[in-house]
Design an enzyme around this catalytic site. Structure first.
Site: not given
Length: 317
Positions: A110, A244, A274
């Site tokens: 990520c 993020h 996500n």
């Protein structure tokens, strides 16, 4: 010399997977998902590959920037979900858009997009490039066990890209890695060697939710505070923090500890889920196309994820 952003682009698949859809697949509910992670829906690939999404995001970014593919000196793609180990996603993007430059992938889950930006910075600082394409593309749905309600409700697919040119707008950054697989792990295919006696786990995302939450909140708070302090900035100097998009509760906890106003944080988690390394790149494009970003705005990009890894950077629009 470092860089400035000349154009942005993004792509998400057409398929929308809602919380109601997931209720029919696994023991969960719309209320539970929204309360736990703040997601209402996510985009899921049905025929698109990781490279397909990256290609579309790259084309959009090039179109906005006015830069042709032939002008690019390097292409860097952040991904952990390419359809092949070789050729890389970056190589497939390069071929599809007609570029002639070196192209390679970086892998840091990520945090990958920020690791890719830092890599591009090194090429600009070394005088090696004048134009670069940095993208992040993730088909995380292929790494999710759709019988595991703790993970399948979280992740989505998508890609984002930026075209970079020479400038002085990449002000500061910091990357961090804490190696280990006890909190987040995604096994890969172990191979079929008759001599190998190690583990051959299914290649699905494993997360220790509680430890991931703690790491993410602490990292986001510490990184944002540190980069502001090292550049003598206060929250009043920052137009937006672009985190993020992992979990709404993580961002809310961090926001409270940072004592920052809610309107300083950009979030689109509820509609995309996500998307891993692609989430910040998608956010930048969405903000840019909505006219939210003005010349001179200072942005803090902050990411955290598997590795364990984290990254933060301060840029000027």
């Amino acid at each position: 010399m470092n860089f400035k952003i000349l154009g942005t682009g993004s792509y998400v698949p057409e398929k929308v997977l809602t919380n109601d859809d997931l209720e029919k697949m696994v023991e969960t509910s719309d209320e539970w998902i929204k309360k736990r992670v703040g997601i209402s829906e996510r985009r899921i690939c049905t025929s698109e590959t990781t490279s397909d999404m990256g290609i579309e995001a790259a084309k959009a970014a090039l179109s906005m920037s006015g830069v042709s593919a032939e002008e690019l000196d390097i292409i860097i793609c952040a991904t952990i979900s390419g359809e092949d180990v070789c050729p890389t996603v970056a190589a497939k993007v390069q071929a599809a858009i007609g570029a002639k430059c070196p192209a390679f992938d970086v892998s840091s889950a990520c945090s990958g997009f920020l690791f890719a930006l830092e890599t591009a910075y090194a090429y600009f600082a070394g005088g090696k490039v004048k134009k670069a394409l940095v993208l992040a593309s993730e088909r995380l749905s292929k790494l999710v066990n759709f019988e595991d309600r703790n993970t399948c409700v979280i992740f989505g697919d998508g890609a984002g890209a930026v075209v970079l040119g020479e400038g002085e707008n990449y002000i500061d950054s910091e990357l961090r890695t804490i190696g280990g697989d006890d909190v987040i792990k995604i096994p890969s295919f172990a191979g079929a060697s008759p001599f190998y006696t190690g583990e051959n786990n299914e290649p699905y995302i494993y997360m220790n939710g509680q430890e991931t939450f703690k790491f993410a909140v602490e990292t986001m708070c510490n990184d944002v505070q540190a980069i502001m302090e090292s550049n003598n900035l206060t929250s009043d100097d920052i137009a937006y923090i672009v985190p993020h998009q992992a979990n709404e509760r993580i961002i809310q906890f961090a926001l409270k500890r940072l004592k920052m106003e809610k309107d300083k944080i950009f979030m689109n988690l509820s509609k995309y889920g996500n998307t891993g390394g692609a989430s910040i790149a998608i956010s930048l494009d969405e903000m840019n196309r909505a006219g939210m970003l003005k010349k001179g705005d200072k942005l803090i990009l902050t990411a955290f994820g598997g590795g364990l890894s984290s990254g933060v950077c301060l840029i000027e629009w």
